[in-house]
Scaffold this motif. Sequence first.
Motif, PDB file in Angstrom:
ATOM      1  N   ALA A 265       0.837  -1.215   0.000  1.00 33.34           N
ATOM      2  CA  ALA A 265       0.000   0.000   0.000  1.00 33.34           C
ATOM      3  C   ALA A 265       0.864   1.254   0.000  1.00 33.34           C
ATOM      4  CB  ALA A 265      -0.912  -0.019   1.225  1.00 33.34           C
ATOM      5  N   ASN A 266       1.932   1.226   0.793  1.00 33.39           N
ATOM      6  CA  ASN A 266       2.841   2.385   0.817  1.00 33.39           C
ATOM      7  C   ASN A 266       3.526   2.568  -0.533  1.00 33.39           C
ATOM      8  OD1 ASN A 266       2.262   2.983   3.486  1.00 33.39           O
ATOM      9  ND2 ASN A 266       3.900   1.667   4.289  1.00 33.39           N
ATOM     10  N   ALA A 267       3.910   1.388  -1.133  1.00 38.20           N
ATOM     11  CA  ALA A 267       4.557   1.473  -2.447  1.00 38.20           C
ATOM     12  C   ALA A 267       3.603   2.046  -3.489  1.00 38.20           C
ATOM     13  CB  ALA A 267       5.044   0.087  -2.864  1.00 38.20           C
ATOM     14  N   ILE A 268       2.356   1.515  -3.431  1.00 38.17           N
ATOM     15  CA  ILE A 268       1.358   2.028  -4.395  1.00 38.17           C
ATOM     16  C   ILE A 268       1.136   3.525  -4.194  1.00 38.17           C
ATOM     17  CG2 ILE A 268      -1.073   1.898  -5.025  1.00 38.17           C
ATOM     18  CD1 ILE A 268      -0.929  -1.102  -4.424  1.00 38.17           C
ATOM     19  N   LYS A 269       1.112   3.936  -2.910  1.00 42.35           N
ATOM     20  CA  LYS A 269       0.920   5.356  -2.618  1.00 42.35           C
ATOM     21  C   LYS A 269       2.079   6.198  -3.162  1.00 42.35           C
ATOM     22  CE  LYS A 269      -0.163   8.476   1.198  1.00 42.35           C
ATOM     23  NZ  LYS A 269       0.886   9.432   0.847  1.00 42.35           N
ATOM     24  N   LEU A 270       3.296   5.627  -2.954  1.00 39.83           N
ATOM     25  CA  LEU A 270       4.473   6.348  -3.469  1.00 39.83           C
ATOM     26  C   LEU A 270       4.436   6.439  -4.994  1.00 39.83           C
ATOM     27  CD1 LEU A 270       7.287   4.874  -1.175  1.00 39.83           C
ATOM     28  CD2 LEU A 270       6.302   7.167  -1.089  1.00 39.83           C
ATOM     29  N   TYR A 271       4.078   5.280  -5.604  1.00 38.26           N
ATOM     30  CA  TYR A 271       3.971   5.308  -7.069  1.00 38.26           C
ATOM     31  C   TYR A 271       2.887   6.281  -7.530  1.00 38.26           C
ATOM     32  CZ  TYR A 271       7.003   1.252  -7.554  1.00 38.26           C
ATOM     33  OH  TYR A 271       8.077   0.397  -7.538  1.00 38.26           O
ATOM     34  N   ALA A 272       1.779   6.280  -6.789  1.00 39.59           N
ATOM     35  CA  ALA A 272       0.683   7.182  -7.158  1.00 39.59           C
ATOM     36  C   ALA A 272       1.105   8.639  -7.021  1.00 39.59           C
ATOM     37  CB  ALA A 272      -0.544   6.904  -6.308  1.00 39.59           C
ATOM     38  N   ASP A 273       1.824   8.919  -5.915  1.00 38.11           N
ATOM     39  CA  ASP A 273       2.303  10.295  -5.731  1.00 38.11           C
ATOM     40  C   ASP A 273       3.289  10.676  -6.831  1.00 38.11           C
ATOM     41  OD1 ASP A 273       0.777  10.430  -3.466  1.00 38.11           O
ATOM     42  OD2 ASP A 273       2.431  10.015  -2.062  1.00 38.11           O
ATOM     43  N   ALA A 274       4.183   9.697  -7.158  1.00 41.66           N
ATOM     44  CA  ALA A 274       5.152   9.998  -8.226  1.00 41.66           C
ATOM     45  C   ALA A 274       4.455  10.157  -9.566  1.00 41.66           C
ATOM     46  CB  ALA A 274       6.186   8.881  -8.306  1.00 41.66           C
ATOM     47  N   PHE A 275       3.462   9.339  -9.809  1.00 44.48           N
ATOM     48  CA  PHE A 275       2.719   9.432 -11.063  1.00 44.48           C
ATOM     49  C   PHE A 275       1.997  10.776 -11.196  1.00 44.48           C
ATOM     50  CE2 PHE A 275      -1.161   8.678 -13.577  1.00 44.48           C
ATOM     51  CZ  PHE A 275      -0.611   8.200 -14.749  1.00 44.48           C
ATOM     52  N   GLY A 276       1.504  11.241 -10.065  1.00 42.91           N
ATOM     53  CA  GLY A 276       0.796  12.526 -10.115  1.00 42.91           C
ATOM     54  C   GLY A 276       1.735  13.700 -10.354  1.00 42.91           C
ATOM     55  N   LYS A 277       2.993  13.588  -9.922  1.00 40.99           N
ATOM     56  CA  LYS A 277       3.941  14.709 -10.099  1.00 40.99           C
ATOM     57  C   LYS A 277       4.634  14.673 -11.439  1.00 40.99           C
ATOM     58  CE  LYS A 277       4.897  15.089  -5.152  1.00 40.99           C
ATOM     59  NZ  LYS A 277       5.934  14.996  -4.092  1.00 40.99           N
ATOM     60  N   ASP A 278       5.023  13.447 -11.920  1.00 42.81           N
ATOM     61  CA  ASP A 278       5.737  13.360 -13.193  1.00 42.81           C
ATOM     62  C   ASP A 278       5.327  12.064 -13.852  1.00 42.81           C
ATOM     63  OD1 ASP A 278       7.441  13.332 -15.325  1.00 42.81           O
ATOM     64  OD2 ASP A 278       9.213  13.906 -14.156  1.00 42.81           O
ATOM     65  N   ILE A 279       4.336  12.196 -14.706  1.00 43.23           N
ATOM     66  CA  ILE A 279       3.769  11.010 -15.331  1.00 43.23           C
ATOM     67  C   ILE A 279       4.778  10.358 -16.250  1.00 43.23           C
ATOM     68  CG2 ILE A 279       1.944  10.174 -16.864  1.00 43.23           C
ATOM     69  CD1 ILE A 279       0.181  12.397 -15.821  1.00 43.23           C
ATOM     70  N   GLU A 280       5.529  11.125 -16.955  1.00 38.96           N
ATOM     71  CA  GLU A 280       6.493  10.574 -17.904  1.00 38.96           C
ATOM     72  C   GLU A 280       7.607   9.803 -17.181  1.00 38.96           C
ATOM     73  OE1 GLU A 280       7.904   9.571 -21.556  1.00 38.96           O
ATOM     74  OE2 GLU A 280       6.022  10.565 -21.048  1.00 38.96           O
ATOM     75  N   PHE A 281       8.097  10.373 -16.082  1.00 37.82           N
ATOM     76  CA  PHE A 281       9.152   9.697 -15.316  1.00 37.82           C
ATOM     77  C   PHE A 281       8.635   8.389 -14.717  1.00 37.82           C
ATOM     78  CE2 PHE A 281      11.273   8.957 -11.240  1.00 37.82           C
ATOM     79  CZ  PHE A 281      12.562   8.777 -11.704  1.00 37.82           C
ATOM     80  N   PHE A 282       7.420   8.424 -14.207  1.00 42.47           N
ATOM     81  CA  PHE A 282       6.824   7.215 -13.627  1.00 42.47           C
ATOM     82  C   PHE A 282       6.685   6.140 -14.685  1.00 42.47           C
ATOM     83  CE2 PHE A 282       3.064   4.691 -12.637  1.00 42.47           C
ATOM     84  CZ  PHE A 282       3.454   4.154 -11.416  1.00 42.47           C
ATOM     85  N   SER A 283       6.229   6.514 -15.886  1.00 40.77           N
ATOM     86  CA  SER A 283       6.061   5.566 -16.980  1.00 40.77           C
ATOM     87  C   SER A 283       7.413   5.001 -17.387  1.00 40.77           C
ATOM     88  CB  SER A 283       5.384   6.248 -18.174  1.00 40.77           C
ATOM     89  OG  SER A 283       5.259   5.356 -19.248  1.00 40.77           O
TER      90      SER A 283
END
Length: 319
Positions: A265-283
Motif C-alpha cells: 500500500a505504501n509502495a502504491i501510494k508512493l507510485y501514485a504520488d510519483a505518477f501525479g507529479k511526473d507522469i512521464e518519469f513514472f512511466s
Amino acid sequence: MRKLFVPIVLILIGVFFSSAYVIEEGTRGIVLRFNKIIGLSEPGLHFKFPGMDNVKIVDAKIKTTNSPNNVGQEQKFRTRENKDLVVDYFVQWKIVDFNQYYETISSGNSIENLLLARLNGCLRAEIEKLNIIDVVNDPNNSADNSIVNRVKDILNSTVQELVKSDSIENHTNKDEKALEGNQASIRPFGIEVIDIRLKKVNFPQEMSNSIYEKMKVDRKNVIQNQHFEGIKKADEIRAETILEVTKILSEAERQSRSIRGEGDANAIKLYADAFGKDIEFFSFIRRLKTYERSFTGNDIVVISPDSEFFKYMKLKSDN
C-alpha cells in the motif's frame, strides 16, 4: 586319749565337709531325703545329714527359649482366611515353684518342650481368630489385648482364674473352659512366663515364592503401564507442541501478510504520488522494471519493433 584326738578331729572335719554345702547366687538347692523333697535352700551356706540328704542345684535365673524355627523346623500357624504363616518367637520364663519344677523334670520331662508345646497351642488358637494383616500389625504390641499378652495371660493363669474371667453362666461351658485352661496353663510345671516376643512373621517358603513371583509380575505391569503412560504423555506434549508451532507460524504468516500489504500500500501510494507529479518519469521507471523482468535467462521474446514495448528504447537509440 591323745592318740584318738587326731582321728576324731579328722572325722569331725570330714563330717563337716560332707554335711556342709554352698548355694551360689542365682541358684536354688532342692533338698531331698530318700528322694523326697524336704526343703529349698536359698543362696548361702547350708548343712545336711550325710548319707540321708541329697541336694539338687537348680538355676533360678530368667531363661530364654527360642521357637523351634531356629533349628530348621517351621512352625506354621493358620489365620482366619485359612492362610499359613511362619512365626518365629522367643519366650522368657522363670521358676516360681521349685518343688513342682523338680517333680516335672525328675520324671524325664523337658520343661522347654512342655512350654513350647502349650505356647504353640495358645498362639495357634489366637492367630486363628485374626486375619493376616491383623497378625502382621499386632506383633509385640504393648496393648493388653495384643496376641503375645493374651497368650502370656493364658499360660500363667490357673484354671480358677480362667473360669472366673469367663462371664458365661452355663456350667457346661465353664467345665470346658476349665479343661481348656488345664491343658494350656504352665503353672503345674512350677514356672511362669515373663515375656513373649514375635521376632518374625513370614509366609511359608512355597507361598513366599509364589508371592514374590506375583510381586514381580505386578511390578512388571506397573513398569509397562508407566512406560505406556510416558509414551502417551510424550505424544500429548508433541501434539501440543505441533499445535503451538502451527499457531505461531500462522500468526507469523498473518503478520507478514499484514506487513507486506502495508508495504504494498505504501509502495502504491508512493507510485501514485510519483505518477501525479511526473507522469512521464513514472512511466519510464515502470517500463525499465518491465525490461528487467522480461530479459532474464535464455528466454526468447518475439515482439514487433514498432511495438509500444520498445518506446523508450527507440528514444534512446534516436539520441
